[in-house]
Design an enzyme around this catalytic site. Structure first.
Site, PDB file in Angstrom:
ATOM      1  N   ASN A 115       0.851  -1.182   0.000  1.00  0.00           N
ATOM      2  CA  ASN A 115       0.000   0.000   0.000  1.00  0.00           C
ATOM      3  C   ASN A 115       0.890   1.236   0.000  1.00  0.00           C
ATOM      4  O   ASN A 115       1.784   1.368   0.827  1.00  0.00           O
ATOM      5  CB  ASN A 115      -0.882  -0.068   1.263  1.00  0.00           C
ATOM      6  CG  ASN A 115      -1.086   1.270   1.899  1.00  0.00           C
ATOM      7  OD1 ASN A 115      -1.403   2.239   1.236  1.00  0.00           O
ATOM      8  ND2 ASN A 115      -0.902   1.328   3.208  1.00  0.00           N
ATOM      9  N   ASN A 175       1.609   9.664  14.394  1.00  0.00           N
ATOM     10  CA  ASN A 175       2.097   8.806  13.313  1.00  0.00           C
ATOM     11  C   ASN A 175       3.595   9.042  13.103  1.00  0.00           C
ATOM     12  O   ASN A 175       4.011   9.972  12.434  1.00  0.00           O
ATOM     13  CB  ASN A 175       1.299   9.079  12.037  1.00  0.00           C
ATOM     14  CG  ASN A 175       1.603   8.053  10.965  1.00  0.00           C
ATOM     15  OD1 ASN A 175       2.719   7.541  10.897  1.00  0.00           O
ATOM     16  ND2 ASN A 175       0.634   7.761  10.125  1.00  0.00           N
ATOM     17  N   SER A 189       5.483   6.325  12.143  1.00  0.00           N
ATOM     18  CA  SER A 189       5.864   5.026  11.616  1.00  0.00           C
ATOM     19  C   SER A 189       5.490   4.789  10.167  1.00  0.00           C
ATOM     20  O   SER A 189       5.888   3.771   9.608  1.00  0.00           O
ATOM     21  CB  SER A 189       5.206   3.936  12.466  1.00  0.00           C
ATOM     22  OG  SER A 189       3.802   4.064  12.367  1.00  0.00           O
ATOM     23  N   CYS A 190       4.738   5.691   9.572  1.00  0.00           N
ATOM     24  CA  CYS A 190       4.282   5.430   8.210  1.00  0.00           C
ATOM     25  C   CYS A 190       5.490   5.302   7.275  1.00  0.00           C
ATOM     26  O   CYS A 190       6.264   6.239   7.124  1.00  0.00           O
ATOM     27  CB  CYS A 190       3.363   6.554   7.741  1.00  0.00           C
ATOM     28  SG  CYS A 190       2.634   6.200   6.152  1.00  0.00           S
TER      29      CYS A 190
END
Ligand SMILES: Cc1cc2nc3c(=O)[nH]c(=O)nc-3n(C[C@H](O)[C@H](O)[C@H](O)COP(=O)(O)O)c2cc1C
Length: 159
Positions: free
Chosen positions: A77, A136, A138-139
């Site tokens: 993704n 966030n 870690s994306c």
């Protein structure tokens, strides 16, 4: 009816089922639909202060090929964070907490390596009444050139 309520860090969930940040948390309409279907909480799609810098591609899935052949063995993704305007997100969070006060709403936020930007987004989103935050860090396909997402999470000094 069986009682599935659970309290986690002061957040009371009607049931322990929480949908992770991603397409089901794209906007207030789809989040509301998940609440109506029975989910105890939702992590909204990650957003930041300036959506104009987020350019999503279509399609958003990349093929993962085997090491030794051309065979496709999976998909990666590559969807970025939300490209919806920040003000729309503030309105959505406010509206959701008004219409669904007993459902847990976690805002997922991501910012550049700038303390004031993180402070601003947390302060303003907190004022909408959300129950918690996912920072966030870690994306993997966050915006590395802006040291966002995993680029930040991999570096304890900037975290
Ligand atoms: C299309 C897509 C978009 C996603 N977007 C986000 C995002 O914006 N923020 C985030 O923290 N995680 C995002 N995720 C990660 C999911 O929240 C979740 O951690 C991940 O899909 C692993 O859970 P799963 O095995 O149930 O899919 C995304 C995942 C997918 C597939």
């Amino acid at each position: 009816m069986t009682d599935l309520t659970i309290t986690v860090n002061g957040m009371k969930f009607e049931n322990p089922f929480l949908l992770g940040s991603g397409p089901p948390g794209t906007n207030a309409k789809v989040i509301a639909r998940s609440y109506d279907l029975g989910w105890g909480g939702m992590v909204a799609k990650t957003f930041s202060l300036d959506a104009s810098k987020v350019i999503n591609t279509a399609p958003r899935y990349a093929k993962v090929r085997a090491r030794t052949s051309d065979e496709v063995i999976g998909f990666q993704n590559i969807e970025l964070i939300s490209d919806r305007p920040y003000q729309d997100w503030l309105d959505d969070c406010r509206q959701l907490k008004k219409n669904y006060p007993t459902k847990m709403l976690i805002a997922s936020v991501m910012e550049e390596y700038k303390k004031e930007a993180w402070q601003q987004i947390i302060r303003e989103v907190q004022e909408t009444g959300v129950d918690g935050f996912e920072l966030n860090l870690s994306c993997p396909h966050g915006l590395p050139e802006r040291k966002m997402g995993m680029a930040m999470g991999e570096n304890p000094d900037i975290v």
